[in-house]
Design a protein around this motif. Structure first.
Motif, PDB file in Angstrom:
ATOM      1  N   GLN A 151       0.827  -1.210   0.000  1.00  0.00           N
ATOM      2  CA  GLN A 151       0.000   0.000   0.000  1.00  0.00           C
ATOM      3  C   GLN A 151       0.860   1.259   0.000  1.00  0.00           C
ATOM      4  OE1 GLN A 151      -2.709  -0.361   3.308  1.00  0.00           O
ATOM      5  NE2 GLN A 151      -4.141  -1.639   2.158  1.00  0.00           N
ATOM      6  N   ASP A 152       1.972   1.221   0.740  1.00  0.00           N
ATOM      7  CA  ASP A 152       2.868   2.378   0.766  1.00  0.00           C
ATOM      8  C   ASP A 152       3.500   2.602  -0.602  1.00  0.00           C
ATOM      9  OD1 ASP A 152       2.271   2.638   3.434  1.00  0.00           O
ATOM     10  OD2 ASP A 152       4.075   1.605   4.119  1.00  0.00           O
ATOM     11  N   TRP A 153       3.907   1.505  -1.276  1.00  0.00           N
ATOM     12  CA  TRP A 153       4.487   1.628  -2.620  1.00  0.00           C
ATOM     13  C   TRP A 153       3.463   2.255  -3.573  1.00  0.00           C
ATOM     14  CZ3 TRP A 153       9.216   1.302  -1.629  1.00  0.00           C
ATOM     15  CH2 TRP A 153       9.851   0.202  -1.059  1.00  0.00           C
ATOM     16  N   ARG A 154       2.227   1.735  -3.513  1.00  0.00           N
ATOM     17  CA  ARG A 154       1.189   2.233  -4.437  1.00  0.00           C
ATOM     18  C   ARG A 154       0.877   3.704  -4.185  1.00  0.00           C
ATOM     19  NH1 ARG A 154      -1.012  -3.053  -3.859  1.00  0.00           N
ATOM     20  NH2 ARG A 154      -2.308  -2.398  -2.092  1.00  0.00           N
ATOM     21  N   ALA A 156       2.885   5.986  -2.958  1.00  0.00           N
ATOM     22  CA  ALA A 156       4.008   6.798  -3.456  1.00  0.00           C
ATOM     23  C   ALA A 156       3.980   6.865  -4.984  1.00  0.00           C
ATOM     24  CB  ALA A 156       5.332   6.223  -2.967  1.00  0.00           C
ATOM     25  N   GLN A 157       3.644   5.767  -5.624  1.00  0.00           N
ATOM     26  CA  GLN A 157       3.584   5.763  -7.079  1.00  0.00           C
ATOM     27  C   GLN A 157       2.488   6.702  -7.585  1.00  0.00           C
ATOM     28  OE1 GLN A 157       3.676   1.983  -9.209  1.00  0.00           O
ATOM     29  NE2 GLN A 157       2.016   2.722 -10.517  1.00  0.00           N
ATOM     30  N   GLU A 158       1.326   6.638  -6.959  1.00  0.00           N
ATOM     31  CA  GLU A 158       0.229   7.503  -7.387  1.00  0.00           C
ATOM     32  C   GLU A 158       0.566   8.974  -7.163  1.00  0.00           C
ATOM     33  OE1 GLU A 158      -3.065   6.049  -5.181  1.00  0.00           O
ATOM     34  OE2 GLU A 158      -3.181   4.152  -6.303  1.00  0.00           O
ATOM     35  N   ARG A 159       1.359   9.245  -6.135  1.00  0.00           N
ATOM     36  CA  ARG A 159       1.718  10.631  -5.831  1.00  0.00           C
ATOM     37  C   ARG A 159       2.766  11.164  -6.806  1.00  0.00           C
ATOM     38  NH1 ARG A 159       3.145   9.772  -0.962  1.00  0.00           N
ATOM     39  NH2 ARG A 159       1.034  10.044  -0.170  1.00  0.00           N
ATOM     40  N   HIS A 160       3.767  10.353  -7.116  1.00  0.00           N
ATOM     41  CA  HIS A 160       4.898  10.851  -7.892  1.00  0.00           C
ATOM     42  C   HIS A 160       4.874  10.440  -9.362  1.00  0.00           C
ATOM     43  CE1 HIS A 160       6.630  12.245  -4.150  1.00  0.00           C
ATOM     44  NE2 HIS A 160       6.495  11.049  -3.636  1.00  0.00           N
ATOM     45  N   PHE A 161       4.127   9.396  -9.682  1.00  0.00           N
ATOM     46  CA  PHE A 161       4.010   8.962 -11.083  1.00  0.00           C
ATOM     47  C   PHE A 161       2.545   8.660 -11.406  1.00  0.00           C
ATOM     48  CE2 PHE A 161       8.183   7.636  -9.464  1.00  0.00           C
ATOM     49  CZ  PHE A 161       9.017   8.334 -10.342  1.00  0.00           C
ATOM     50  N   PRO A 162       1.675   9.660 -11.282  1.00  0.00           N
ATOM     51  CA  PRO A 162       0.241   9.411 -11.467  1.00  0.00           C
ATOM     52  C   PRO A 162      -0.073   8.891 -12.871  1.00  0.00           C
ATOM     53  CG  PRO A 162       0.730  11.768 -11.459  1.00  0.00           C
ATOM     54  CD  PRO A 162       1.973  11.076 -11.021  1.00  0.00           C
ATOM     55  N   GLY A 163      -0.953   7.904 -12.894  1.00  0.00           N
ATOM     56  CA  GLY A 163      -1.383   7.346 -14.170  1.00  0.00           C
ATOM     57  C   GLY A 163      -0.438   6.338 -14.776  1.00  0.00           C
ATOM     58  N   VAL A 171       7.445   1.193 -13.201  1.00  0.00           N
ATOM     59  CA  VAL A 171       7.953   2.532 -12.929  1.00  0.00           C
ATOM     60  C   VAL A 171       8.470   2.690 -11.504  1.00  0.00           C
ATOM     61  CG1 VAL A 171       5.648   3.428 -12.344  1.00  0.00           C
ATOM     62  CG2 VAL A 171       7.432   4.989 -13.145  1.00  0.00           C
ATOM     63  N   MET A 172       7.768   2.144 -10.516  1.00  0.00           N
ATOM     64  CA  MET A 172       8.152   2.383  -9.128  1.00  0.00           C
ATOM     65  C   MET A 172       9.496   1.740  -8.808  1.00  0.00           C
ATOM     66  SD  MET A 172       7.296   3.937  -6.396  1.00  0.00           S
ATOM     67  CE  MET A 172       7.342   3.924  -4.614  1.00  0.00           C
ATOM     68  N   GLU A 173       9.647   0.462  -9.118  1.00  0.00           N
ATOM     69  CA  GLU A 173      10.912  -0.207  -8.815  1.00  0.00           C
ATOM     70  C   GLU A 173      12.064   0.426  -9.596  1.00  0.00           C
ATOM     71  OE1 GLU A 173      10.087  -4.615  -7.244  1.00  0.00           O
ATOM     72  OE2 GLU A 173      10.166  -4.473  -9.433  1.00  0.00           O
ATOM     73  N   ARG A 236      11.640   8.784   0.369  1.00  0.00           N
ATOM     74  CA  ARG A 236      11.313   9.562   1.578  1.00  0.00           C
ATOM     75  C   ARG A 236       9.919   9.198   2.081  1.00  0.00           C
ATOM     76  NH1 ARG A 236      14.032  13.662  -1.368  1.00  0.00           N
ATOM     77  NH2 ARG A 236      12.061  14.501  -2.146  1.00  0.00           N
ATOM     78  N   ASP A 237       8.988   9.077   1.157  1.00  0.00           N
ATOM     79  CA  ASP A 237       7.612   8.770   1.550  1.00  0.00           C
ATOM     80  C   ASP A 237       7.494   7.391   2.189  1.00  0.00           C
ATOM     81  OD1 ASP A 237       6.882  11.202   0.553  1.00  0.00           O
ATOM     82  OD2 ASP A 237       5.778  10.430  -1.174  1.00  0.00           O
ATOM     83  N   VAL A 238       8.046   6.373   1.526  1.00  0.00           N
ATOM     84  CA  VAL A 238       7.850   5.012   2.026  1.00  0.00           C
ATOM     85  C   VAL A 238       8.656   4.779   3.297  1.00  0.00           C
ATOM     86  CG1 VAL A 238       7.244   4.081  -0.237  1.00  0.00           C
ATOM     87  CG2 VAL A 238       9.636   4.041   0.489  1.00  0.00           C
TER      88      VAL A 238
END
Length: 266
Positions: A151-154, A156-163, A171-173, A236-238
């Motif tokens: 959930q933390d990964w998701r 952060a992804q939605e915040r920094h790489f939306p869509g 993208v996240m990894e 930083r977020d996670v």
């Protein structure tokens, strides 16, 4: 304690940490293919860094935790057919994780958390519950937890790489690796995979698929939007979210009197 890493302490220091009721974290990584652009130790690196950085940040708030050396191998049969993967059978992995937890319990540690750094490893929840039950049968005052960070990964992804696409080697990894291991990312190999009905077959149909037959790259999403800056912000977020979780665990255990030394010696 001078370090949050278990391996950087002496035996007497660890004995004192057990008496002080320190939380022990077991990071579960793996060695598996991450398409053609990421190193095969990606999951192990991520869960180790998350636990260490999170424990250090929690210490700043007065909460102590010790991070065991990460387990770099796991059950990764879903990656059969793609190079780079080292896989343990589930029945072997189950015993390895059980013995690691019991080693810490027998040293006197009474608060343990398994941190799953891979989206797979489906056998892990059953292992944790088995050890919890076995500890009760043995009269051990032990609290065990299973922590996942999906959930933390998701978030952060939605915040920094939306869509953008999520999932394995996407993208996240890729961003997390670009943040401070850019030399290990093969940027010329990054491309969106051709996926064969992932939603219908896996997420809706529950198919036990192999990556080699579902994706032509081994990834489950497009890594190309990843950036180093986005990766640093995501870290930083996670890390902060994980540190907050460790603080909440400490508060909960203190409120419930879990694993207190005077109880364990009765």
């Amino acid at each position: 304690m001078a370090s949050v890493r278990w391996g950087e302490h002496t035996a007497p220091e660890l004995a004192r940490a057990a008496k002080e009721n320190t939380l022990v974290l077991l990071p579960l990584g793996c060695t598996e293919q991450h398409a053609a652009h990421l190193p095969v130790d990606t999951d192990t690196y991520q869960v180790d860094r998350l636990c260490v950085d999170g424990a250090e940040r929690a210490r700043e708030r007065g909460v102590e935790a010790l991070v065991l050396p990460p387990l770099p191998y796991g059950p990764a049969s879903e990656h059969f057919g793609l190079p780079g993967t080292i896989s343990l059978p589930n029945e072997v992995y189950l015993q390895v994780v059980k013995h690691l937890l019991w080693s810490a319990i027998e040293l006197g540690f009474r608060r343990l958390a398994v941190v799953r750094g891979c989206g797979g490893h489906w056998i892990v929840p059953g292992v944790v519950w088995d050890v919890a039950a076995d500890a009760q049968r043995a009269g051990r005052d032990v609290t065990l937890r299973l922590l996942s960070v999906d959930q933390d990964w998701r978030a952060a992804q939605e915040r920094h790489f939306p869509g953008s696409d999520g999932g394995h080697a996407a993208v996240m990894e890729t961003a997390l690796c670009l943040a401070d291991r850019a030399d290990l990312v093969r940027s010329d190999q990054m491309r969106a995979p051709a996926l064969r009905m992932l939603e219908e077959r896996y997420r809706e149909g529950g198919e036990a698929f192999l990556f080699a037959e579902m994706s032509d790259t081994g990834a489950l999403g497009d890594p190309s939007p990843a950036t180093a800056a986005g990766g640093r912000a995501a870290w930083r977020d996670v890390t902060d979210a994980f540190a907050q979780r460790l603080c909440r665990i400490a508060e909960q255990d203190a409120a419930l009197g879990r694993g207190q030394l005077e109880r364990s010696e009765r």
